[in-house]
Motif scaffolding. Sequence first.
Motif, PDB file in Angstrom:
ATOM      1  N   VAL B 503       0.826  -1.205   0.000  1.00  0.00           N
ATOM      2  CA  VAL B 503       0.000   0.000   0.000  1.00  0.00           C
ATOM      3  C   VAL B 503       0.857   1.250   0.000  1.00  0.00           C
ATOM      4  N   LEU B 504       1.901   1.214   0.802  1.00  0.00           N
ATOM      5  CA  LEU B 504       2.821   2.365   0.835  1.00  0.00           C
ATOM      6  C   LEU B 504       3.356   2.656  -0.568  1.00  0.00           C
ATOM      7  N   ALA B 505       3.777   1.595  -1.249  1.00  0.00           N
ATOM      8  CA  ALA B 505       4.327   1.759  -2.596  1.00  0.00           C
ATOM      9  C   ALA B 505       3.281   2.255  -3.569  1.00  0.00           C
ATOM     10  N   GLU B 506       2.107   1.713  -3.438  1.00  0.00           N
ATOM     11  CA  GLU B 506       1.048   2.076  -4.374  1.00  0.00           C
ATOM     12  C   GLU B 506       0.707   3.559  -4.266  1.00  0.00           C
ATOM     13  N   ILE B 507       0.667   4.038  -3.017  1.00  0.00           N
ATOM     14  CA  ILE B 507       0.332   5.454  -2.845  1.00  0.00           C
ATOM     15  C   ILE B 507       1.549   6.347  -3.132  1.00  0.00           C
ATOM     16  N   MET B 513      10.246   5.151  -3.290  1.00  0.00           N
ATOM     17  CA  MET B 513      11.056   4.117  -3.922  1.00  0.00           C
ATOM     18  C   MET B 513      12.417   3.932  -3.238  1.00  0.00           C
ATOM     19  N   PRO B 514      13.145   5.025  -2.969  1.00  0.00           N
ATOM     20  CA  PRO B 514      14.453   4.814  -2.317  1.00  0.00           C
ATOM     21  C   PRO B 514      14.293   4.057  -0.998  1.00  0.00           C
ATOM     22  N   PHE B 515      13.253   4.436  -0.226  1.00  0.00           N
ATOM     23  CA  PHE B 515      13.009   3.782   1.053  1.00  0.00           C
ATOM     24  C   PHE B 515      12.763   2.287   0.868  1.00  0.00           C
ATOM     25  N   GLY B 542       6.123  -4.883  -2.522  1.00  0.00           N
ATOM     26  CA  GLY B 542       5.768  -3.464  -2.617  1.00  0.00           C
ATOM     27  C   GLY B 542       6.335  -2.838  -3.877  1.00  0.00           C
ATOM     28  N   LEU B 543       7.599  -3.129  -4.149  1.00  0.00           N
ATOM     29  CA  LEU B 543       8.231  -2.525  -5.333  1.00  0.00           C
ATOM     30  C   LEU B 543       7.520  -2.917  -6.627  1.00  0.00           C
ATOM     31  N   GLY B 544       6.900  -4.039  -6.598  1.00  0.00           N
ATOM     32  CA  GLY B 544       6.106  -4.447  -7.779  1.00  0.00           C
ATOM     33  C   GLY B 544       4.999  -3.451  -8.079  1.00  0.00           C
ATOM     34  N   ASN B 545       4.655  -2.618  -7.115  1.00  0.00           N
ATOM     35  CA  ASN B 545       3.620  -1.620  -7.343  1.00  0.00           C
ATOM     36  C   ASN B 545       4.174  -0.285  -7.826  1.00  0.00           C
ATOM     37  N   ILE B 546       5.488  -0.192  -7.863  1.00  0.00           N
ATOM     38  CA  ILE B 546       6.072   1.079  -8.315  1.00  0.00           C
ATOM     39  C   ILE B 546       6.537   0.914  -9.759  1.00  0.00           C
TER      40      ILE B 546
END
Lengths: 484, 589
Positions: B503-507, B513-515, B542-546
């Motif tokens: 969710v963090l990545a999606e929003i 991304m760096p985090f 998560g990165l899959g959402n960026i």
Amino acid sequence: MAETVTSPFKTEGSGPIAKSSRILINQIQVLLRTSQIHDIGNVAFDRPVTNLIGALDGLFKTDTEFALRCRGEYLYIDDTRVRYDIEDMVSYELVSSIMKEKKIGSFNFQKPVSQDDLKKFAFALNSFVPPGPNQPEEEFNNILKERGIYSIWAGPLEEAEQIKLDDLADRRKMAKKTYFQAVSVTRGVMNSIKSEQPTHLKKVKRVIQGIVDIILGEEASLLGLTAIKDFDEYTYNHCVNVSILAMTIGQKLGLDKNMLTKLGIAALFHDIGKVDVPIEILNKPASFTEDEWTVVRKHPEMGVKAISKIRGLNELAASSMAVAFEHHIFYDLTGYPVTREKKMPNFFSRIVSISDQYDSMTSARVYARIPYSPDKALSLMMERSGVQLDPLLFKIFANIIGVYPIGTLVMLDTRELGLVFESNPNPEKLDRPKVILITDSSGKRVAGKTVDLSETGQAGGYRRSIIKALDPKKYRINLAEYFL
Amino acid sequence: MEELFQKIPDQPLKQPEEETLVPESELKAVRELLQSLLKTKRAFEMYPANNPILAKFQDDICRRFDDFFGDADKLPLLIRQQEILYKGQSVYKNTEKDENLALLFYKDGLRELTFLEGFSHEELMDFIEVIRAKPDLLSENWDDDIVTLLWEKDFAHLRYYVVEEFSDGEALSEEEVQRLLSGESSDDLSEAYKDADEGEAKEIFSPLESISMGFKGVFSLGEEEVKTLKDEIEGLTDEKFLDEAIYCLFESLFMEKGSQDFELVAGSLESALSYLVHTGGFRTASNILKRFRELSGGGEGLSQHEAERLKTAITRAGSESRAKIIAEVLNSGREINIDDFREYLGHLDRASIIPLSNLMGEVQDIKYRKALIDALVSLGKDNIEVLAAGLKSGQWYIVRNVAAILGRIGDKKALEYLKQAVKHPEPKVRREVVRALGMVGGPKAGEILLEVLDDTDPQIRMAALRYLPQAQNYSVLDVLVEVITRPDFEERALSEKRVFLEVLAEIGQEKVMPFMIKLLKKKNFLFGNSKNEEMRVSAAYGLGNIRHKDSLRALESVSSHAKKGSALYEAVSYSVHKLAGPDGVGQEA
């Protein structure tokens, strides 16, 4: 304190036995007609014979033997009276009249009955002429045996006159009691409505159920009572009369007993709105003024309010409300009250409309200030049939009242005078009602003996026929003396 | 009725009153049968029709009747006020007024009851139906007693004897009979003979002529005519009569416009409405409401006062007390047409919102509850604050449904009310509130959802997370990062950690991304630190959402080192596949 016992008649209304019974009667009628037209080998027999076998199988399910009996105006399978549907009315009446004509009281069927048996039976019955009073059924049985039919045999017609008269006296007594109970209960209910007392309808329901029992047994006694118009406080008698006439129409239509009760109650209360019409107007000896008419014409609407007040709405009140509101709205949607949305009055309302018109026209105290004789009323109504009155329901009604309405004075070809007491249910014989004799052929008064004008003599001709009809009122004949 | 109590049948009925010799066993059987009958009657009054306890009583009474008719062909009972006799012997005695079988029959005039061999179980159940006390619901409309009901049921194997009480006396007084008869017919009827002979008499309908035409046309019905009548007769249903009565009442209502009786007729229509609801007649009831609505809307010439009167009736149709009756009807097991019920609800006004909300907690059948929810969705649209009051209900079930309804309406005004319910003690409620917040959406909903991230129930926390992206509120990022970087975050289940980071990545996309990459690449210095490993796995998902090439690159670099078959390998492969696929960043690159 009066007694009521459950009706001695068991009426089979629905279910497979009832259905088979009805098919049986229907197909016997078709079979007899077919055998008048066709030869025994004709294919026209196939259908009625197959249907008959089916019906017989249905009836043989419970026993290997049963009897189709004719008692009075009704047909029975063993001791269960066969209730007819409006569709079967004609066959029902035809079969019962043929049995009476041939002086046969029952046809007994024993398993197995073959197709051939049935065909031969029909031909034998058609050509059978009862040889006289001595055991005509035995004569017929001999014919059947000669033709090799052993699965069907005839039983005697329940010996008429004597038993029947006693029976009739009892029935009349019962009818009279019930009739006056009904008048009394009606008076009680109307009074409690007028004085805004709590109204108990259980009594009304019970008394109407009692009338239904009588009507399902034999309606003539009650119809005779409706012909007496000389009561004090005719208003209550009018309510009861309309109720009886309506239920009699309902009975002919084949309504079940619960439906008849509902119809009877609705009819009894049709004028309930009049409790709010000032008595001075209702009893006014002269014609109404325009203003008075306006008040009288409000009674249907007042009826709706009166019923709302006593009961609110439930299934019973619903039909009563419809009838109270619509019984002056005609078949062509004219009449009163004038409604916003035009619709055909309810079936019950149309039945009551006919009953109400007839009883009103033939009595002196309601609406028409000078009463019409029953026949005059009926012929006037005939003109209104299809305009003011539902033409189909009117036909049923005319059948009940007969060509010579109950209460008509008739001169017979024997020069006896009689009062028509009961119409003949066979539409082919409407001119042959039952009559109470009031004079003998020399014109001397006699105690009322009932005769059936469809009765035939030794030679096969009718014993008595009507030659003229007269208005009993003109000759100071008091119907109450004979009908009460 | 009092008078009736004192009367004893003055003549013996069809069975001996004097004692005859009856075997004790036979008397015992009858006594027990009557007791069983009374118990079964009581059971039917106490339990709803589908209760299994009833079956026990039913079986017992059926068995007793069957046993009795095994030896006898009839069961004749003589009814007295406080006693029932069988063959002259007492088989039931009770001096109490209540629960007295003898008195029950006696008071309606029954003096003899005879059950005949062949009395079927079906008839027995009908008989119990006749003698059981009627529900209070309809008692005011009750026009029956045991006698009228027995008559209606038309029992094939039951005979009874009734005395009628007509306190108004014999209707026809002696004087009246005398008067009727005193107008005795004239003895001399020579006048009638004269008229007949001279042709004065009428030949009604010219009967002879009619005969020659055949009566058929005049008096008999043709096939088509018979069919017409038959159809009419088949159409004579209770429902049809009720419709007809309603028609009459509405016509009367118009006739009473401007008169004080308008109130009376309107009152009748209202009581009709109440009766219909009592009996489950929602179709006709909704027709009444529909017309009330049309009429009170103006244009029909009703005065302001009259229109208001009808509006009041609509309001009362959805009142608290009416809702109670609706609940009873819906729970009675009676067949109710769901569409008719929906239509009824559709005609109610905003005053019904609270009663209907409460009704959701009482109605058992889910299909009716669904109908209530749908109705409340449409009623609540313009009345959020009224509907939201239901969130304060003491019944968690109602709160949950109200939350669901607010969610379906989707009005942002609901948020302030939902916010109050987000801490409800019942997890099922909180879950529904979270869903509702998600459905309403928007930044404010996002803020409220953040409050749930500390919920004790991980399922609810995750649900809140999943709705966060729809809130489109970037301020949530800080909160999310704050939670993730808490020392105890690692302790949470992998599934929750994964959702957090997804969710963090999606929003946050590139912003976070760096985090995320940092988390992904954070090595295990301590051998076997599985918690850290789980953080890396979650970051991989998560990165899959960026959708960014750097994101893909980071994943690929880890992919080459990850142990095949490990959770990290799975996660990285999944996200690489997602980003490098036909819709991913691979194409852009």
